[in-house]
Motif scaffolding. Structure first.
Motif, short mmCIF file in Angstrom:
data_model
loop_
_atom_site.label_atom_id
_atom_site.label_comp_id
_atom_site.label_asym_id
_atom_site.label_seq_id
_atom_site.Cartn_x
_atom_site.Cartn_y
_atom_site.Cartn_z
N ARG A 180 0.95 9.30 -6.19
CA ARG A 180 0.88 10.90 -6.04
C ARG A 180 1.61 11.48 -7.31
N TRP A 223 0.82 -1.17 0.03
CA TRP A 223 0.03 -0.05 0.07
C TRP A 223 0.66 1.28 0.11
N ARG A 243 2.18 1.80 -3.58
CA ARG A 243 1.19 2.20 -4.43
C ARG A 243 0.91 3.73 -4.18
N ARG A 244 0.84 4.07 -3.02
CA ARG A 244 0.61 5.65 -2.42
C ARG A 244 1.50 6.44 -3.40
#
Length: 1893
Positions: free
Chosen positions: A949, A941, A944-945
């Protein structure tokens, strides 16, 4: 005084009189006068020892020596009582001759010794048996005497709430002081046509008897209503007049009966006042003659008044009032129109405040004033005259307030500017000084001179009061005259009924001149009454051939002579009035000198010299002489009258005194215009004061005597009927009976005299059959002979030894008083002995049966007891053995259970421990695995964040750059668009712009296509390169992310290892605490599990309980819903029936009005067609009149209309009103549809205008296109306005000139309209073609440009910019294309809307032109005909023309629709024929058929239909034979003749087969004409023979069959389900006759209602006699003694109807209906209606006849009803609903038979009588009368209990059932199985001109 009358022809011949009066000695006179001494409120009843002097034998109606044997133990007698007048007592031992004392016991249980008079040894009167108490007629009592009469009236009044009772020929009416529901119209209808003795006593029965005798005997009648003030005389007279008004109706449309009733409020206001005895006492007598014509309908009325109490105007005693009108004026003083009268409160005026009681409780004087004014208006007294009357009345009130001041003893004066006198003079319009002078002075005239003399204050006050009385009396007379003028008959009077409402006998503490005149009038009336009673007795004896006997009676002729004879009291009074110095004292002395000690009826009071006593027939009355002379002279000064006559401002006032001068003397010539039968003048014979001096000659007494003589002449010339009103108490309490007051009035009004005369003769009268039926139990079998008369004679000779006690007449047996009671006693003894014998036998049988039953029971009990004991011992032994066995097994079970528990506990502990260890190991492994999974997902996670961005930042930068580039490009495009718009503005308005743009577009299409190909190739290359670059970038991004993820994963794993090491140490430390907690948790868990199990079990039980409740609730809800559904269904059925009933009632009313219209039309035609003298013309054939009942629709075209309008109105065919109503309804529907379409069009136009406004409000984005559109729109609007103006001008011209030549098809206006229409249509077509061409071209352009617009997106901004740069030079073309597209679309929509509007307007104008043309023609014809007709016929002609016009319009509309349908059908048929011919030709060509064969082809099948022609089921007739068909088949067909042998419904089948042929020919006029002629023919034959049941039944059956045929062969699927295939082939093909089906249905309803009326007229005379009066079960109901009013005998004599008569009539009805083939469902409805009529009429008569309400009559009724039910079962009609209609009658019969004592009985009655209303139940209980002594009366307390239990029941308060109610009828579809082609037409019908097809 006593006189003797021979009731029959004496042995010696008397030449003049039928009777002889012989005077006996004075002692007899005194005794007789003492006999009828009344008991006044202040007097004491004589004690027992004094009874011999005051109570004589005639009161008891018996002779002591004859009836001594009736005074035995337990016999009941009446003894005098000072409080109750008479009290009942019972003998304790037998009376023996010579006994001086009777041992009695009162009803309250007190013993008494009653001493007999030693001189007369008179025994107390015997009491009647209980079964005779409460009789309708007092003469039916066995013992006729005063206590029996008083007791009977009291029982009827208090217990049964019955206020009317017969006493021979007199109706006794007791005032209930309460409103009773016995005067409604239903009660009037029930009494109408009935014999007087057949119903219970009622004022309506007396009125019906008078009305019937007037019609039967052709003799005038009188109803004499008398009684005390407050006894109800006026109300009784009012109800009698209401009965006449309701039963007879008026002979004109002026509503004379309403005017007759409206005279009551006026006369009550001016002639009634409050007295101490009555709040609405009539202070005058009146005689109202109600005039009738030859058809006995009211045509007018006339009123005569007598002796108005004028003294009440100026004086009222305490607690009394003046006349009501004065208080009504004072209460209405605040009204604007009364301001000028200057009135105030009643306490302000002297004439209204003397009594001190200005208000009556419960009376609103202001409302009464409104009623009085409304009645005046109804009687034609105008508002101006009403205000004049009120001015005079107000002036009288102000005159009473005028005061006088004494100057000396002989003179007085009126105060200066005295306000009351000023107001009086202003109101009267006279001079103040003149009136003030003559109020205080009088004029004396001598032979030579005239003197003016002042008068004293006392004389002035008397003169003022005399003037007020004189004015009021003249005003009273004036009002009476105007009322008579309003009621005066306009046609000749044939007969009349007079209603006399006159004051009764009066005696007060102070009796004056008014009481003297009233009692004098009552003496005359009593004498007339006595003579009439003797006359009736004489006629009865003569008719029955009974030997005449001598009867003593009180003759009051000496008293009348004392008053009116020469030198009588009135003569001496008039003589004293003529003396100059006559006074009351001198007159009294003359009376003493003339009559004292010379006449036994005249006495002088001991302590007074100014009074005298007269012994009247009712009482001694002491009169005070004071005021006699003044009231007799009624002096008023001539000068005061002259002042009033001189009034110039007030015209009504002199008119009052002018009428006074024209008054005829009562004895002078009779005014003209009167019928000789009446023998009396029109003007009221009033006691009017005369003028002064010479003119005022006749005194009040003289005038009253003359008017009384005229009244007696009138009454003697008529047949009198007597109503005696009794006031039951002086306190006006409802249903409270004061015996003292009642007996006083009974003695005064002559009721007891009637009883005495009846008792002296033979009061009890029985027919031989009634006597035999009643006393059959006293006869032995050998005594019964075939001759009833001889049988009765033989029995009576054995039973009654004294032959003087009875007489045998021709048809009746006459008994003296007491003999019927003796026979009843013997009969009761015989029945009692028989009952004892029956009881003895039955009781012995019951006791023997009881002993045998007890012995058997004892043996059985012993057997069962012994068996029970043996079984108990065996049971004990078995229980002991079982107990030992149970103990053994129980102990074994306890030990085994303990071992099992220990073993189970050990195993459970081991299992728990092992499981716990395994679970801990598993939890640790699971925790480690989950930790690894969590780490994996968290690291993914985070990566992926971070990537997301970065990606969003890159995309944002790209968007910003692309947006900047797009804005720049948009700015350039806007600049270019503006340049294009300016360029287009310069060139706008050129019409060839479109064509140029089109050519440019065509030229550049090729370039556009090449550019499009280049653009597509570039797009393909660009897309491939872009995809490659995108795949490379994506691959690089994925590799970069994988590297980052691997790095992050290593770091996270290292951190996780360290963390896990820390957690491992922590887990080991916690392991021990967890193990400890686990043990504790395990223990708690076990407890929790046990608790949860318990809760689970509880929840299960609760769940089951809830499920059960839910199931119950669901079942209850389902049941309630089902009940509700059933109730709603029933309610809907009731609503449907109500609606159907309402519709059928309207239809019935319409048919009645239609018949009325036809009758009036026939009468008018007869009046118009009355031949001149010497010249007569009659119709030669029947067909000449046929046009009255047929409707011809042949002439329907417009060109034939003038010809039709020129025909005379008398010869026009009347309208088919049913068809007319249907067409009118259809036209209204079409108009509503047209209006809705017009509204829709207006709404669309409004929406278009709103859209236009919104378009204008938008910013000018497409300026060039909008301007172009506006120019085109303006051009079209200008053209549209031009066309509208032209059309409006044309319409205006057509409306101004409506001549036929202007509006004809060839006229110039018509051609101009067609030219305009053609040009507009052509222009619209051209515009439409242009728009379609432009649309097709622009659509192709749009399809070419559309792909370009789709490419303009944000993602490919670069290509978009390049494309726009390429199209810069062609922007003008694109903008022009868009504008042209929108413009063309708008133009097209506008053109279409304009075309529609123009077409609608032109169509409406065309229709309006046609209607105007027709209207013009009609108006011209109507005007011409109206000018030729007389004025009376113009209204009828205009109405006929208006109806014809509306019908023609509706028929034209209908014809247009039918023509269109006809055209469509013809075209379809032609298409089929052409297609068939083409197919045949093709087949012929293929087979090479020769031309000759082709020509012969259609000839061959000609013979084929001839074979089928006989089986088509149609009848052909010529158009001219239609009237002949209707005549032979309908008008002249006799149901009893030819129709008996016909197939049921044959006329209907023949008519339908004729209709089928007309439908086959597609001849709409023939169909319409035939149906209309059929309907009118049926109406005509029913109008002619509507009273014949067979005719009505026959045509009801045929009408229904005709209706069913129209349904069965209509072609509708719902009606074709039961048809055979052959019948389906016979269905109608061309016409839909649904509207005619409705017309036929309405006709069938009318025939059904007429059938019901015929049934009712036939059954009505049979019902009461057969269901109630006839004894179907012989011997059950004994006949009670009846009085003078004999009812119809219950024994079946010749001519009387029985139940068998009703059943035979029902059989006749049923057989006729079945023979005519009436539908079974319709027969059921007819039978239901018949049974309802039987039940309603029977119940209504039961509720109005007291003699029918007994236990035995209830049994008879139930037996009769069972016979009717048996008839229903025999005819299979039990499911017709007829039995349910008899339910109220059945329940009434049950109510007569059930026990009526306890609360349980009351509850049973309330639950049983659910079909009866509360009023009916209470009425039956009140009327219940025992026939035998063994029955008991219903207690009043029991009736109150019933009322309390039923007070919550919501039912109708109406007492009687509506016998005229007709159930709504339905005609269920009943198809016929008869094949039409098999029907043969009999030759007897005379239809040879009809041929089968």
């Amino acid at each position: 005084m006593t006189s003797v009358v021979l009731l029959g022809k004496p042995e010696r011949e008397i030449p003049k009189l039928p009777y002889e009066i012989v005077y006996t000695n004075t002692r007899d006179m005194e005794i007789c006068s003492m006999e009828i001494e009344p008991i006044l409120p202040g007097k004491e009843i004589p004690a027992a020892s004094e009874s011999a002097e005051n109570l004589c034998c005639w009161r008891y109606g018996m002779e002591i020596d004859v009836l001594e044997y009736m005074y035995v133990k337990y016999a009941r007698v009446w003894i005098p009582d000072p409080e109750e007048v008479w009290k009942s007592a019972e003998l304790l031992k037998d009376y023996k001759p010579g006994d001086k004392v009777l041992q009695l016991r009162l009803e309250e249980g007190k013993d008494l010794e009653y001493s007999l008079d030693p001189k007369t040894k008179e025994l107390p009167p015997l009491r009647n048996p209980d079964i005779l108490v409460g009789e309708n007629d007092l003469t039916a009592l066995s013992y006729l005497h005063e206590p029996a009469v008083l007791h009977n009236l009291k029982v009827r009044f208090i217990d049964s709430k019955l206020i009317y009772t017969y006493c021979g020929i007199v109706l006794v009416a007791i005032n209930p002081y309460e409103q009773l529901p016995i005067y409604g119209e239903d009660i009037i209808n029930a009494y109408s046509g009935q014999n007087m003795g057949d119903m219970d006593p009622h004022i309506f029965a007396v009125a019906e008897e008078a009305y019937k005798q007037m019609a039967r005997d052709e003799r005038n009648q009188s109803i004499i209503v008398s009684g005390e003030s407050g006894a109800g005389k006026t109300v009784s007279a009012k109800y009698a007049m209401r009965y006449f008004a309701t039963v007879s109706g008026s002979a004109s449309e002026a509503n004379v009966e309403e005017k007759v009733l409206a005279s009551n409020p006026i006369m009550e206001s001016i002639g009634n006042a409050k007295t101490t005895r009555n709040d609405n006492s009539s202070r005058f007598g009146k005689y109202i003659e109600i005039g009738f014509d030859k058809r006995y309908r009211i045509i007018g009325a006339n009123m005569r008044t007598y002796l108005l109490e004028k003294s009440r105007v100026v004086f009222q005693a305490e607690e009394e009032r003046n006349y009501h009108i004065f208080y009504q004026l004072c209460a209405s003083a605040a009204l604007p129109e009364f301001k000028t009268l200057r009135l105030g409160s009643a306490n302000y005026f002297h004439y209204t405040k003397q009594g001190g009681s200005p208000v009556i409780d419960g009376v609103d004087d202001a409302k009464e004033m409104v009623n009085t004014r409304q009645a005046c208006t109804l009687l034609g007294i105008s508002d101006s005259y009403q205000m004049g009357i009120f001015r005079i009345l107000a002036g009288i009130l102000h005159l009473g307030n005028v005061e006088f001041a004494s100057r000396d003893s002989d003179s007085c004066t009126v105060p200066t500017k005295h306000e009351p006198l000023i107001i009086f003079c202003d109101l009267m319009g006279v001079e103040y000084e003149e009136m003030a002078h003559w109020l205080c002075h009088r004029k004396l005239a001598t032979a030579t001179e005239t003197y003016i003399k002042p008068i004293s204050k006392l004389h002035a006050i008397n003169a003022r009061d005399a003037l007020a009385k004189h004015i009021y009396a003249n005003l009273f007379n004036w009002i009476v005259d105007h009322v008579n003028k309003a009621l005066h008959a306009t046609v000749k009077q044939h007969s009349f009924i007079g209603v006399l409402d006159i004051y009764g006998f009066e005696t007060f503490e102070i009796n004056s001149f008014e009481q003297f005149c009233i009692n004098y009038a009552n003496e005359k009336l009593q004498q007339q009454f006595n003579m009439h009673v003797f006359k009736l007795e004489q006629e009865e004896y003569m008719k029955e051939q009974i030997p005449w006997t001598l009867i003593d009676f009180y003759d009051n002729q000496p008293c009348i002579n004392l008053i009116e004879a020469k030198m009588g009291i009135l003569d001496l009074l008039d003589e004293e009035c003529k003396m100059p110095k006559g006074s009351d004292d001198s007159w009294a002395q003359k009376l003493y000198n003339t009559h004292l000690n010379k006449c036994a009826l005249f006495e002088k009071p001991r302590l007074s010299n100014k009074a005298f006593i007269i012994k009247h027939f009712a009482d001694k009355v002491e009169y005070q002489c004071e005021g006699f002379l003044e009231k007799n002279k009624d002096t008023v000064y001539e000068e005061q009258i002259k002042v009033l006559k001189s009034s110039k401002k007030f015209k009504l006032l002199p008119e009052l005194f002018q009428d006074e001068e024209k008054v005829l003397s009562p004895t002078s010539a009779t005014p003209s215009g009167r019928v000789p039968l009446s023998r009396m003048p029109i003007k009221p014979a009033k006691a009017r004061p005369g003028q002064a001096s010479k003119e005022h000659k006749k005194t009040v007494g003289h005038q009253f005597r003359n008017s009384l003589h005229l009244l007696m002449e009138t009454l003697n010339a008529t047949t009198p009927h007597y109503v005696r009103c009794i006031k039951p108490n002086d306190f006006k309490f409802p249903f409270t009976f004061d015996e003292k007051r009642a007996v006083q009035q009974l003695r005064a009004c002559g009721v007891l005299e009637t009883i005495r005369i009846s008792a002296a003769g033979f009061p009890s009268r029985w027919t031989y059959q009634e006597f035999f039926s009643r006393y059959r139990v006293l006869m032995k079998q050998r005594d019964v002979l075939g001759d009833r008369k001889q049988t009765c004679k033989n029995v009576l000779e054995k039973l009654i030894q004294d032959k003087d006690k009875y007489q045998f007449g021709k048809t009746k047996i006459f008994f003296r008083a007491g003999q019927v009671a003796y026979l009843e006693k013997i009969r009761a003894d015989k029945l009692r002995a028989a009952c004892i014998r029956i009881q003895k036998t039955i009781r012995g049988w019951l006791m023997r049966k009881k002993y045998v039953r007890m012995r058997k029971a004892a043996i059985t009990i012993q057997r069962h007891v012994r068996g029970y004991q043996a079984r108990c011992y065996a049971k004990f032994l078995r229980r002991t053995r079982a107990a030992i066995t149970i103990q053994k097994f129980q102990r074994m079970y306890v030990v085994r259970k303990r071992y099992q528990c220990m073993r189970d506990a050990t195993i459970a502990l081991q299992a728990l421990l092992r499981g716990y260890m395994v679970r801990n190991k598993y939890q640790m492994m699971l925790r480690e695995h989950k930790s690894v999974v969590i780490q994996k997902h968290v690291r993914g996670w985070l990566a992926r964040r971070r990537y997301g961005r970065t990606l969003r930042a890159i995309v944002y930068l790209q968007c910003c750059y692309r947006r900047m580039m797009a804005k720049r490009e948009l700015k350039k495009l806007k600049i270019e668009a503006r340049s294009v718009e300016r360029y287009k503005k310069l060139h706008i308005g050129l019409e060839n712009k479109i064509m140029q743009l089109q050519r440019k577009i065509d030229e550049q299409n090729k370039e556009y296509k090449s550019l499009l190909e280049k653009m597509s190739s570039l797009e393909i290359t660009y897309s491939t390169e872009t995809e490659k670059l995108r795949s490379d970038v994506e691959r690089l991004r994925m590799s970069e992310e994988e590297a980052k993820n691997a790095t992050n994963r290593v770091i996270s794993l290292q951190e996780e290892i360290a963390k896990l090491r820390r957690e491992l140490h922590q887990t080991q430390s916690e392991k021990k605490s967890i193990e400890e907690w686990a043990d504790k948790y395990k223990h708690e868990t076990e407890q929790l599990v046990s608790e949860l199990k318990e809760q689970n079990s509880l929840l299960k039980t609760e769940k089951e309980e809830l499920n059960r409740r839910i199931h119950d609730q669901a079942r209850e809800i389902t049941e309630s819903m089902e009940k509700k559904l059933v109730e709603e269904t029933k309610q809907l059925e009731l609503d449907l029936n109500d609606e159907r009933l309402r519709y059928q009632n309207l239809l019935n009313e319409f048919s009645r009005l239609e018949e009325r219209y036809d009758d009036l039309k026939d009468e008018m035609n007869l009046m118009v067609s009355i031949p001149k003298p010497g010249h007569k013309r009659t119709d030669s054939t029947h067909s000449s009149n046929e046009s009255e009942y047929t409707f011809s629709s042949e002439i329907t075209e417009a060109e034939d209309l003038p010809l039709r309008m020129e025909e005379p109105s008398e010869k026009k065919a009347p309208l088919d009103m049913s068809l007319f109503l249907k067409l009118q309804k259809r036209v209204s529907e079409l108009e509503q549809e047209k209006q809705s379409l017009q509204d829709e069009l207006d709404r669309k136009e409004e929406q278009a205008l709103r859209a236009k406004a919104k378009e204008e409000e938008r910013p000018p984005i497409r300026g060039a296109e909008l301007e172009y559109e506006s120019l085109k729109r303006q051009e079209l609007e200008s053209e549209n306005k031009k066309l509208k103006n032209e059309l409006n001008e044309l319409q205006k011209a057509l409306t101004e000139t409506r001549a036929p030549e202007v509006t004809a098809p060839g006229a110039p206006a018509y051609r101009v309209l067609l030219d305009q229409l053609t040009s507009v249509s052509e222009e619209l077509e051209v515009r439409k073609e242009e728009v379609l061409i432009l649309r097709s071209q622009l659509v192709s352009q749009k399809e070419a440009i559309q792909p370009k617009e789709d490419k303009n997106t944000m993602t490919d901004a670069t290509i978009l910019l390049e494309d726009v740069q390429k199209m810069k030079d062609k922007g003008e073309i694109a903008q022009a294309y868009i504008g042209l597209k929108e413009t063309n679309r708008l133009l097209e929509s506008q053109l279409q809307s304009q075309k529609k509007s123009h077409e609608n307007e032109l169509e409406s104008l065309r229709g309006e032109i046609q209607s105007l043309k027709e209207e013009n023609n009609r108006q011209q014809q109507l005007l011409a005909q109206n000018l030729q007709l007389p004025p009376e016929a113009r209204i009828e002609a205009s109405l006929q023309h208006e109806i014809t016009r509306l019908t023609n319009e509706n028929l034209d509309l209908m014809e247009q629709l039918e023509k269109q349908d006809k055209t469509v059908r013809k075209l379809k048929k032609q298409l089929k024929v052409f297609a068939k011919k083409i197919g045949e030709l093709e087949v012929g060509q293929m087979e090479n058929i020769s031309p000759g064969q082709i020509i012969d082809e259609p000839i061959r099948p000609v013979n084929i239909p001839r074979k089928e022609k006989d089986f088509q089921g149609m009848l052909e007739y010529k158009k001219e034979d239609e009237q002949k068909l209707v005549k032979n088949l309908i008008l002249e067909l006799k149901p009893r003749g030819v129709a008996v042998n016909l197939i049921p419904g044959l006329p209907a089948y023949i008519l339908f087969m004729c209709v089928r042929h007309a439908d086959y020919l597609n001849d709409d006029q023939k169909v319409r004409s035939l149906l209309t002629s059929t309907i009118n023919g049926i109406k005509k034959v029913l109008k002619k023979r509507g009273d014949d049941f067979e005719t009505v039944s026959f045509w009801l059956s045929n009408t229904c069959r005709f209706l069913h045929c129209l349904k069965q062969y209509s072609g509708e699927e719902g009606f074709m389900k039961h048809n055979t295939p052959r019948q389906n082939e016979h269905c109608l093909t061309n016409f839909d006759l649904a509207e005619y089906r409705q017309v036929l249905s309405d006709l069938a309803i009318q025939i059904y209602q007429q059938l019901v009326r015929v049934l009712e007229n036939i059954l009505q005379p049979m019902i009461v006699s057969g269901m109630l009066e006839h004894e179907t079960i012989q011997g059950v109901s004994g006949v009670k003694p009846t009085g003078l009013r004999k009812r119809t005998s219950s024994i079946a004599d010749e001519g009387t109807y029985t139940l068998d008569s009703i059943i035979r009539q029902l059989n006749s009805f049923h057989s006729v209906m079945c023979q005519h083939g009436m539908d079974p469902e319709l027969i059921k409805q007819v039978v239901k209606q018949m049974f309802y009529i039987i039940g309603a009429v029977t119940l209504n008569n039961l509720l109005l006849r007291k003699d029918m309400c007994s236990w035995s009559k209830g049994m008879q009724i139930r037996y009769n009803v069972s016979q009717l039910e048996e008839w229903l079962r025999d005819k299979n009609l039990m499911n017709s609903g007829a039995k349910e209609t008899l339910e109220p009658l059945i329940q009434a019969a049950q109510l007569l038979q059930v026990k009526k004592k306890t609360d349980e009985d009351a509850e049973a009655i309330c639950s049983m009588c659910n079909a009866l209303t509360t009023a009916q139940i209470v009425k039956v209980l009140n009327l219940y009368t025992p026939v035998n002594e063994f029955e008991e009366r219903v207690l009043v307390s029991f009736i109150r209990t019933i009322q309390v239990r039923l007070r919550d029941r919501k039912d109708s308060p109406q007492l009687l059932m509506d016998a005229k109610h007709i159930f709504p009828v339905t005609f269920p579809f009943n198809p016929s199985s008869l094949a039409l082609e098999t029907i043969q037409i009999p030759a007897s019908l005379g239809l040879g001109f009809i041929s089968r097809v």
